[in-house]
Design an enzyme around this catalytic site. Structure first.
Site, PDB file in Angstrom:
ATOM      1  N   ARG A   1       0.846  -1.204   0.000  1.00 13.15           N
ATOM      2  CA  ARG A   1       0.000   0.000   0.000  1.00 13.15           C
ATOM      3  C   ARG A   1       0.877   1.248   0.000  1.00 13.15           C
ATOM      4  O   ARG A   1       2.069   1.200   0.322  1.00 13.15           O
ATOM      5  CB  ARG A   1      -0.938   0.002   1.200  1.00 13.15           C
ATOM      6  CG  ARG A   1      -0.268   0.171   2.552  1.00 13.15           C
ATOM      7  CD  ARG A   1      -1.329   0.208   3.654  1.00 13.15           C
ATOM      8  NE  ARG A   1      -0.755   0.428   4.975  1.00 13.15           N
ATOM      9  CZ  ARG A   1      -0.437  -0.531   5.833  1.00 13.15           C
ATOM     10  NH1 ARG A   1      -0.598  -1.808   5.494  1.00 13.15           N
ATOM     11  NH2 ARG A   1       0.050  -0.233   7.016  1.00 13.15           N
TER      12      ARG A   1
ATOM     13  N   ALA B   1       6.320  -1.890  -5.005  1.00 10.57           N
ATOM     14  CA  ALA B   1       6.525  -1.208  -3.725  1.00 10.57           C
ATOM     15  C   ALA B   1       5.527  -0.065  -3.533  1.00 10.57           C
ATOM     16  O   ALA B   1       4.740   0.263  -4.425  1.00 10.57           O
ATOM     17  CB  ALA B   1       7.955  -0.686  -3.647  1.00 10.57           C
ATOM     18  N   HIS B   2       5.588   0.553  -2.348  1.00  6.12           N
ATOM     19  CA  HIS B   2       4.633   1.606  -1.995  1.00  6.12           C
ATOM     20  C   HIS B   2       4.729   2.801  -2.955  1.00  6.12           C
ATOM     21  O   HIS B   2       5.796   3.170  -3.416  1.00  6.12           O
ATOM     22  CB  HIS B   2       4.862   2.078  -0.554  1.00  6.12           C
ATOM     23  CG  HIS B   2       6.221   2.643  -0.285  1.00  6.12           C
ATOM     24  ND1 HIS B   2       7.279   1.885   0.139  1.00  6.12           N
ATOM     25  CD2 HIS B   2       6.695   3.906  -0.393  1.00  6.12           C
ATOM     26  CE1 HIS B   2       8.338   2.640   0.279  1.00  6.12           C
ATOM     27  NE2 HIS B   2       8.022   3.885  -0.035  1.00  6.12           N
ATOM     28  N   ASN B   3       3.564   3.348  -3.252  1.00  3.31           N
ATOM     29  CA  ASN B   3       3.403   4.557  -4.093  1.00  3.31           C
ATOM     30  C   ASN B   3       3.707   4.329  -5.570  1.00  3.31           C
ATOM     31  O   ASN B   3       3.678   5.277  -6.359  1.00  3.31           O
ATOM     32  CB  ASN B   3       4.287   5.713  -3.608  1.00  3.31           C
ATOM     33  CG  ASN B   3       3.929   6.179  -2.223  1.00  3.31           C
ATOM     34  OD1 ASN B   3       2.920   5.759  -1.658  1.00  3.31           O
ATOM     35  ND2 ASN B   3       4.750   7.032  -1.651  1.00  3.31           N
TER      36      ASN B   3
ATOM     37  N   SER C   1       7.592   4.620  -5.296  1.00  6.00           N
ATOM     38  CA  SER C   1       7.270   5.926  -5.899  1.00  6.00           C
ATOM     39  C   SER C   1       7.637   6.046  -7.372  1.00  6.00           C
ATOM     40  O   SER C   1       7.616   7.149  -7.923  1.00  6.00           O
ATOM     41  CB  SER C   1       7.933   7.066  -5.115  1.00  6.00           C
ATOM     42  OG  SER C   1       7.456   7.083  -3.779  1.00  6.00           O
TER      43      SER C   1
END
Length: 359
Positions: free
Chosen positions: A231, A252-254, A272
């Site tokens: 998340r 991975a996140h973002n 990201s």
């Protein structure tokens, strides 16, 4: 071999139905009522089967095929033997997919609507009509599962998750902090919405940073087996509609993945990074964090992406570079090795090393 213990199969499909599915005319002197009993590979097809040809590695097998009909591109139709009917289409592999879907379906013994008594379901969850909830499923507070969705055994769905209609969740999947679109297919063992790799390293040691974003998955997305999708930390992790993730991919996140992307197995995408639409990544690609990958980017297998990549790029290698440059580098290294080997055989290499020593 297609084992009918695992798949439902129609007894036959007519030539007319095949031509209708492929949006082509029935060939002259071919009966539309002819029964085709199965789809087979070129080498094993019989006079009651249809096959397809899309890979020139199998030219010799095509010349010997005994199939009644073969789906083929116009450029390859002359390779089909006279004993086999050519069905000419632009995309034979797409035709193959359409015919498979017509003849076969996954055997899940699904009823119109079924909720197992062995499932643990919160009273505050909403399960719409036509859903199939298997044994040992856990559904927590505030979950919304929309109509026609199948949930396999041992699936865990955490608080507040929403799953769109006609989705299919295979066994042993865990979903949390996620909003999932319609007709999404998530394969066994995948984990979606867990805390990602986020922490601060300072004088006091390592401090975890709580990640409070979500995972947003569009419509008609497929997530392979044993994938992990973290998340977001603040912004959401997103996967665009119609994208396909192979097995064992880490997002991975973002991370944001656009629409119609195809990503092969064991690819890892660091936090990201933003990926455009219609991108195609080979297996074991590694992408560093906070990068921007444009639209229609093609990345060869085992490439390492360390910088932003403009739309339309075709790249390979570690660190990745333009495919043409990568091929030149590979050839140059090969020639260098051949040159050194040749010099060693002639006894010149020690002299060359002495000359090169000052450099």
């Amino acid at each position: 071999m297609i084992d009918q213990r695992f798949f439902n199969k129609k007894p036959f499909i007519t030539m007319k139905r095949i031509c209708d599915l492929l949006s082509i005319s029935l060939p002259e002197n071919v009966s539309g009522a002819k029964h085709i009993t199965d789809i087979e590979t070129i080498e094993y097809a019989t006079n009651s089967n249809i096959t397809f040809f899309h890979n020139t590695k199998y030219v010799e097998e095509l010349k010997k095929t005994k199939a009644y009909a073969c789906v083929v591109k116009k450029d390859h139709a002359h390779l089909v033997p006279n004993t086999t009917i050519s069905l000419v289409v632009e995309e034979p592999y797409l035709a193959h997919a359409l015919l498979l879907k017509e003849l076969y379906s996954i055997k899940i013994n699904k009823k119109e609507s079924f909720i197992s008594k062995k499932a643990s379901i919160s009273k505050n969850a909403t399960i719409e009509t036509g859903c199939y909830i298997s044994d040992f499923v856990t559904i927590s507070d505030g979950v919304i599962i929309k109509e026609g969705t199948f949930i396999g055994s041992n699936v865990t769905i955490l608080d507040g998750v929403e799953i769109g209609k006609n989705s299919y969740i295979e066994p042993n999947v865990t979903i949390g902090y996620a909003v999932i679109g319609k007709s999404t297919y998530i394969k066994t063992g995948s984990r979606i919405g867990q805390q990602g790799f986020g922490f601060h390293i300072g004088k006091t040691g390592i401090t975890d940073v709580l990640q409070i974003g979500r995972v947003i998955i569009g419509d008609y997305v497929q997530i392979g087996a044993n994938c992990t999708i973290d998340r977001g930390s603040m912004n959401d992790t997103r996967i665009g509609s119609h994208s396909r993730l192979d097995n064992m991919i880490h997002v991975a996140h973002n991370v944001e993945i656009g629409e119609y992307c195809v990503i092969a197995a064991q690819t890892g995408i660091a936090g990201s990074t933003k990926i455009g639409n219609q991108c195609f990544f080979g297996g074991q690609v590694g992408i560093a964090g906070h990068l921007k990958i444009g639209d229609q980017v093609v990345i060869a297998a085992q490439s390492g992406i360390m910088k932003n990549t403009p739309s339309g790029s075709k790249i390979a290698g570690t660190p990745a570079t333009n495919v043409t440059n990568w091929h030149r580098q590979t050839i140059a290294v090969k020639k260098l090795v051949e040159f050194i080997t040749k010099m060693q055989r002639k006894g010149f290499w020690n002299k060359i090393k002495i000359l090169l020593k000052p450099f």
